[in-house]
Design a protein around this motif. Structure first.
Motif, PDB file in Angstrom:
ATOM      1  N   GLN A   7      15.968  32.038  18.437  1.00  0.00           N
ATOM      2  CA  GLN A   7      17.027  31.997  19.444  1.00  0.00           C
ATOM      3  C   GLN A   7      17.227  30.585  19.982  1.00  0.00           C
ATOM      4  OE1 GLN A   7      15.613  34.757  22.385  1.00  0.00           O
ATOM      5  NE2 GLN A   7      16.639  36.527  21.470  1.00  0.00           N
TER       6      GLN A   7
ATOM      7  N   ALA B 262      20.316  31.925  26.379  1.00  0.00           N
ATOM      8  CA  ALA B 262      21.735  31.793  26.694  1.00  0.00           C
ATOM      9  C   ALA B 262      22.026  30.411  27.262  1.00  0.00           C
ATOM     10  CB  ALA B 262      22.159  32.855  27.690  1.00  0.00           C
ATOM     11  N   VAL B 263      23.245  29.940  27.040  1.00  0.00           N
ATOM     12  CA  VAL B 263      23.695  28.626  27.499  1.00  0.00           C
ATOM     13  C   VAL B 263      24.812  28.819  28.523  1.00  0.00           C
ATOM     14  CG1 VAL B 263      24.761  26.437  26.813  1.00  0.00           C
ATOM     15  CG2 VAL B 263      23.080  27.546  25.318  1.00  0.00           C
ATOM     16  N   CYS B 264      24.764  28.050  29.602  1.00  0.00           N
ATOM     17  CA  CYS B 264      25.784  28.091  30.648  1.00  0.00           C
ATOM     18  C   CYS B 264      26.166  26.662  31.016  1.00  0.00           C
ATOM     19  CB  CYS B 264      25.259  28.800  31.897  1.00  0.00           C
ATOM     20  SG  CYS B 264      24.444  30.387  31.589  1.00  0.00           S
TER      21      CYS B 264
ATOM     22  N   ALA C 234      20.530  28.148  19.749  1.00  0.00           N
ATOM     23  CA  ALA C 234      21.223  27.677  20.947  1.00  0.00           C
ATOM     24  C   ALA C 234      21.695  26.234  20.817  1.00  0.00           C
ATOM     25  CB  ALA C 234      20.320  27.819  22.169  1.00  0.00           C
TER      26      ALA C 234
ATOM     27  N   LYS D  49      25.257  26.250  20.249  1.00  0.00           N
ATOM     28  CA  LYS D  49      26.065  26.607  21.408  1.00  0.00           C
ATOM     29  C   LYS D  49      26.340  25.382  22.281  1.00  0.00           C
ATOM     30  CE  LYS D  49      23.856  31.173  21.688  1.00  0.00           C
ATOM     31  NZ  LYS D  49      23.062  32.073  22.574  1.00  0.00           N
TER      32      LYS D  49
ATOM     33  N   ILE E 293      26.514  32.323  27.175  1.00  0.00           N
ATOM     34  CA  ILE E 293      27.023  32.263  25.802  1.00  0.00           C
ATOM     35  C   ILE E 293      25.850  32.086  24.836  1.00  0.00           C
ATOM     36  CG2 ILE E 293      29.257  31.349  26.500  1.00  0.00           C
ATOM     37  CD1 ILE E 293      28.316  28.586  25.619  1.00  0.00           C
TER      38      ILE E 293
ATOM     39  N   TRP F   7      24.338  21.693  32.385  1.00  0.00           N
ATOM     40  CA  TRP F   7      24.127  22.746  31.391  1.00  0.00           C
ATOM     41  C   TRP F   7      22.823  23.467  31.730  1.00  0.00           C
ATOM     42  CZ3 TRP F   7      27.548  19.134  30.584  1.00  0.00           C
ATOM     43  CH2 TRP F   7      28.558  19.288  29.647  1.00  0.00           C
TER      44      TRP F   7
ATOM     45  N   LYS G 252      31.158  27.961  31.854  1.00  0.00           N
ATOM     46  CA  LYS G 252      30.734  28.860  30.780  1.00  0.00           C
ATOM     47  C   LYS G 252      29.502  29.601  31.273  1.00  0.00           C
ATOM     48  CE  LYS G 252      32.299  25.921  26.935  1.00  0.00           C
ATOM     49  NZ  LYS G 252      31.883  25.234  25.682  1.00  0.00           N
TER      50      LYS G 252
END
Length: 217
Positions: free
Chosen positions: A54, A199-201, A58, A61, A217, A24, A214
């Motif tokens: 933010q 943002a999260v991937c 997250a 998420k 997101i 992640w 992902k």
């Protein structure tokens, strides 16, 4: 056969029988410089109030993922983001810092392009700073450790418990380069992977092929 009859998905396994590791990625929350479009490399500036919000958002998420290890860049904006995500004891990786932008540090990207209209960081690099290849080498160190499933401490104990799920809180350009390298691409292909603050991937696999599961997101 219906989807219901297929049963749960079976993860692809390493030769040793453990699931292939997943990573992640979380970019830090907003800072004054990221908000204003300034190149922010090694300058250690904090999150704004919006950036803290933010980072807290997250958490949702990510959800209830049980990570084997959580890592963070040494810079305060990343370490604070990790703390707000619920990982105050995230392990600091000194080589997970942002690109050293050299003479462009603190400058607005619009100012740099006004002086050199054709400037693209992925092509032209940064004057007096770190090469793209050097950033990629730092990213490769992390990838090799995650994909090998090495445990504590990094690069020193190959007999430790494998990592099936790990997380890294770091920076925009660095994480884009890391994702490109995870996929086996040249580091400049990170140009195609836009990444917002907080943002999260998720990087993982399509069968045994490295893949983005992902993004942003």
């Amino acid at each position: 056969m219906t989807a219901e009859n297929l049963g749960p998905a079976v993860p692809d396994l390493t030769p040793s029988g453990t699931p292939l590791p997943m990573l992640w990625l979380v970019r830090h929350g907003e800072t004054e410089w990221s908000r204003d479009g300034n190149y922010t490399g090694l300058t250690d500036i904090p999150l704004t109030a919006a950036g803290e919000a933010q980072a807290e958002a997250a958490r949702g998420k990510i959800g209830n993922v049980a990570f084997d290890r959580v890592f963070t860049s040494p810079l305060i904006r990343a370490r604070r983001t990790a703390e707000l995500l619920g990982y105050p004891d995230a392990e600091v990786l000194e080589h997970a810092h942002e690109w050293d932008y050299g003479q462009n540090e603190g400058r607005k990207s619009t100012e740099v392009r006004a002086e050199n209209p054709g400037y693209i960081i992925w092509n032209d690099g940064v004057p007096g700073g770190e090469t793209l290849e050097a950033v990629a080498a730092r990213a490769d160190r992390i990838i090799s450790t995650i994909q090998a499933g090495c445990g504590t401490p990094m690069d020193q104990d190959p007999g430790a418990v494998p990592m099936e799920r790990a997380a890294l809180v770091a920076h925009g350009h660095f994480l884009r380069i890391l994702a490109a390298r995870w996929l086996g691409f040249a580091p400049d292909q990170g140009r195609h992977l836009v990444l917002g603050t907080a943002a999260v991937c998720v990087l993982g696999w399509d069968k045994h092929t490295p893949a983005v599961l992902k993004w942003n997101i």
